[in-house]
Design a protein around this motif. Structure first.
Motif, short mmCIF file in Angstrom:
data_model
loop_
_atom_site.label_atom_id
_atom_site.label_comp_id
_atom_site.label_asym_id
_atom_site.label_seq_id
_atom_site.Cartn_x
_atom_site.Cartn_y
_atom_site.Cartn_z
N LYS A 365 34.70 41.57 27.38
CA LYS A 365 33.49 41.29 26.62
C LYS A 365 32.24 41.39 27.50
CE LYS A 365 33.62 37.71 23.98
NZ LYS A 365 33.60 36.28 23.54
N PHE A 366 32.34 40.89 28.73
CA PHE A 366 31.15 40.82 29.60
C PHE A 366 31.01 42.02 30.54
CE2 PHE A 366 32.11 36.14 29.03
CZ PHE A 366 31.19 35.99 28.00
N THR A 367 31.98 42.94 30.51
CA THR A 367 31.90 44.11 31.38
C THR A 367 31.23 45.26 30.62
OG1 THR A 367 33.90 43.46 32.56
CG2 THR A 367 33.23 45.77 32.73
N PRO A 368 30.19 45.85 31.15
CA PRO A 368 29.51 46.95 30.45
C PRO A 368 30.37 48.22 30.44
CG PRO A 368 28.59 46.67 32.64
CD PRO A 368 29.56 45.54 32.45
N PRO A 369 30.06 49.16 29.54
CA PRO A 369 30.81 50.43 29.52
C PRO A 369 30.74 51.11 30.88
CG PRO A 369 29.45 50.22 27.55
CD PRO A 369 29.07 49.09 28.44
N GLY A 370 31.86 51.72 31.25
CA GLY A 370 31.97 52.36 32.56
C GLY A 370 32.41 51.41 33.65
N GLY A 371 32.53 50.13 33.32
CA GLY A 371 32.97 49.15 34.30
C GLY A 371 34.47 49.12 34.44
N ARG A 372 34.97 48.10 35.16
CA ARG A 372 36.41 48.02 35.39
C ARG A 372 36.86 46.55 35.27
NH1 ARG A 372 33.87 48.22 40.20
NH2 ARG A 372 34.47 46.68 41.80
N VAL A 373 38.09 46.40 34.81
CA VAL A 373 38.76 45.09 34.70
C VAL A 373 40.15 45.25 35.29
CG1 VAL A 373 39.69 43.34 33.14
CG2 VAL A 373 37.46 44.37 32.67
N THR A 374 40.55 44.30 36.14
CA THR A 374 41.89 44.35 36.74
C THR A 374 42.64 43.06 36.42
OG1 THR A 374 41.08 43.43 38.83
CG2 THR A 374 41.11 45.82 38.62
N LEU A 375 43.90 43.24 36.14
CA LEU A 375 44.82 42.11 35.91
C LEU A 375 45.97 42.27 36.88
CD1 LEU A 375 46.02 39.70 34.33
CD2 LEU A 375 46.91 41.36 32.65
N ALA A 376 46.21 41.23 37.69
CA ALA A 376 47.25 41.35 38.71
C ALA A 376 48.10 40.08 38.72
CB ALA A 376 46.63 41.58 40.10
N LEU A 377 49.38 40.26 39.01
CA LEU A 377 50.33 39.16 39.19
C LEU A 377 51.05 39.38 40.51
CD1 LEU A 377 52.09 36.73 38.15
CD2 LEU A 377 53.62 38.46 37.17
N GLY A 378 51.09 38.33 41.34
CA GLY A 378 51.77 38.48 42.61
C GLY A 378 51.71 37.20 43.43
N PRO A 379 52.39 37.19 44.57
CA PRO A 379 52.36 36.01 45.45
C PRO A 379 51.08 35.98 46.27
CG PRO A 379 53.79 37.68 46.38
CD PRO A 379 53.34 38.22 45.05
N ARG A 380 50.60 34.78 46.52
CA ARG A 380 49.40 34.64 47.34
C ARG A 380 49.76 34.79 48.81
NH1 ARG A 380 45.94 29.29 46.54
NH2 ARG A 380 47.84 28.37 47.42
N ALA A 381 48.89 35.48 49.54
CA ALA A 381 49.14 35.67 50.97
C ALA A 381 49.12 34.32 51.68
CB ALA A 381 48.07 36.60 51.57
N GLY A 382 50.08 34.12 52.53
CA GLY A 382 50.13 32.90 53.33
C GLY A 382 51.18 31.92 52.86
N ASP A 383 51.11 31.50 51.60
CA ASP A 383 52.07 30.49 51.13
C ASP A 383 52.98 30.98 50.02
OD1 ASP A 383 50.32 30.64 49.05
OD2 ASP A 383 49.52 28.61 49.25
N GLY A 384 52.70 32.17 49.45
CA GLY A 384 53.59 32.74 48.44
C GLY A 384 53.45 32.15 47.07
N ALA A 385 52.41 31.33 46.82
CA ALA A 385 52.21 30.75 45.49
C ALA A 385 51.89 31.85 44.48
CB ALA A 385 51.08 29.73 45.53
N THR A 386 52.47 31.73 43.28
CA THR A 386 52.24 32.73 42.23
C THR A 386 50.80 32.66 41.75
OG1 THR A 386 54.55 32.61 41.52
CG2 THR A 386 52.94 33.48 39.94
#
Length: 467
Positions: A365-386
């Motif tokens: 909704k808040f990203t203008p046309p031509g912009g980008r949105v990323t969705l990522a799932l993974g472990p956090r660096a250092g402690d591995g928390a999701t």
């Protein structure tokens, strides 16, 4: 406070119980002392009697008579008995006129009744006597009466009176004082409670002060904590009510104005349909606000935990990609999804999809046309928390607003012109807390980053994620 109120207090009753217990213990103690002293004194006197008898029996006749006379005349306390009898029982010397009936002549101490010839007024009393036959056949009788036991009993009773009774009085006095002090504290608590019930919610139960805390202080601290939480919740309810009134007033005012125009009847059919449609839209917006608030309250009360199960969060992320990829293409926004292996979560699939979907929907909704949105799932660096990571290239959120965006009805100045209720991120925060996820807002340079970190989230099997 009168004595009847004091007598009904727990402190006084405890003091009375302790006083009775002390009295009983004192009686038992003094009885034991009396018994042990009696046994000791009796054994001591019996030993003296038998030793005196054997010593006298070893002397000649004249010495025995002299010692008996000394024994009788030197007895200032009138407790001694000494006599010498012929073999036929006739008295020779001493303060007995005959061998007492029932006294065995065996050299051992026995308790028999006897009367002194020099104290006829005393009469026959119980006496400890020992009788033995000496070498010439005469009978020697030596003994003492039980007056010393009477004296000992009087001493013990006097000690009990002088010691136990004042101690009981002090215990009762202490009980009355403690009862009075406790009652005064309880009255202060009652007065504070009455003020709280009267509407003074800022009032708190009194605490004695610095120093060791007793059970009343701990109870007051506990209830003060409950009152603090109650006051906080009531403040939130009031603030929420004010926010609801503020946010519902505008759409409801518009609805009323449009319906008034329709009621005048000066519009044609198309204008009437348009006005009614906009009125329905305004009512839908008001209903959406109420529905969102009810859902947030339901989630905060943890009523949706029955739908929890062990699941792979990657499945939720892929479903979100499938749902929002067409919307991103329509808005000419690049939507990228990245999934890395993470431990399974113990979560409600629908609620987790709603939270992540809400974040992605806001980003789009808040990203203008031509912009980008990323969705990522993974472990956090250092402690591995999701971590579930949503980033966009929109206007972003100022640092001073990042702690406020999860509050109800809060809308950033940069996005106030866009349609919305200000409850989307509040709903995300409620779902995150229900799942043990920590929502965080950061800067994407440009744009905004929102993360849901499973630091304390329940994992499969009930284990907590590493943090």
């Amino acid at each position: 406070m009168n004595l009847s109120e004091i007598a009904r207090t727990t402190s006084f009753r405890l003091a009375l119980v302790f006083a009775c217990f002390f009295a009983g213990s004192s009686l038992l103690l003094f009885a034991f002392i009396y018994w042990r002293a009696t046994v000791f004194e009796t054994n001591r006197i019996d030993t003296l009697i038998t030793e005196d008898a054997r010593t006298l029996a070893g002397e000649d006749q004249d010495a025995i008579l002299a010692l008996i006379n000394t024994h009788v005349t030197g007895d200032f306390h009138r407790v001694g008995y000494a006599a010498l009898f012929a073999p036929d029982g006739n008295p020779i010397a001493g303060n007995l006129d005959k061998v007492p009936a029932g006294l065995p002549i065996d050299g051992k101490v026995h308790v028999v009744r006897a009367a002194r010839t020099d104290l006829p007024a005393m009469g026959a009393i119980d006496v400890r006597l020992a009788a033995l036959r000496i070498a010439n056949g005469n009978i020697l009788v030596i003994g003492r009466n039980g007056q010393y036991m009477i004296i000992l009993r009087e001493v013990v009773v006097h000690a009990l009176t002088m010691g136990a009774i004042p101690a009981m009085a002090l215990a009762l006095a202490a009980g009355i004082f403690l009862a009075w002090r406790t009652q005064q504290r309880l009255k202060a608590v009652h007065r504070a409670a009455e003020r709280i019930m009267g509407g003074q919610m800022q009032e708190r139960l009194p605490i004695a002060g610095a120093g060791p805390q007793d059970e009343l202080d701990r109870l007051s601290i506990l209830f003060n904590g409950i009152l603090d939480e109650t006051e906080r919740l009531m403040g939130e309810i009031k603030a929420t009510g004010d926010e609801i009134a503020h946010d519902l007033r505008t759409p409801l005012t518009r609805v009323r104005a449009r319906l008034e125009r329709t009621l005048k009847g000066d519009m044609d059919a198309d204008e009437t349909r348009e006005t009614v449609g906009k009125a329905i839209g305004g009512l839908d917006q008001a209903l959406a606000v109420i529905t969102a608030l009810l859902r947030i309250r339901e989630l905060e009360n943890s009523k949706r935990r029955l739908g929890f199960a062990t699941l792979d969060p990657a499945e939720v992320i892929l479903l979100i990609e499938e749902l929002y990829q067409p919307i991103a293409e329509t808005k000419d926004i690049s939507f990228t999804v990245t999934v890395a292996p993470v431990p399974p979560l113990f979560a409600d699939r629908d609620l987790l999809m709603e939270a992540v979907g809400n974040l992605v929907d806001n980003a789009l909704k808040f990203t203008p046309p031509g912009g980008r949105v990323t969705l990522a799932l993974g472990p956090r660096a250092g402690d591995g928390a999701t971590v579930i990571h949503v980033a966009d290239s929109g206007p972003g959120i100022d640092p001073h607003e990042r702690d406020l965006v999860f509050s109800r009805f809060y809308r950033s100045d940069r996005t106030r012109h866009l349609e919305g209720t200000g409850l989307g991120l509040s709903l995300v925060a409620a779902i995150a807390r229900l799942h043990g996820l920590a929502p965080r807002v950061g800067d994407n340079n440009p744009g905004c980053v929102v993360e849901l970190v499973a630091e304390g989230a329940p994992l499969a099997g009930g284990a907590a994620a590493a943090s």
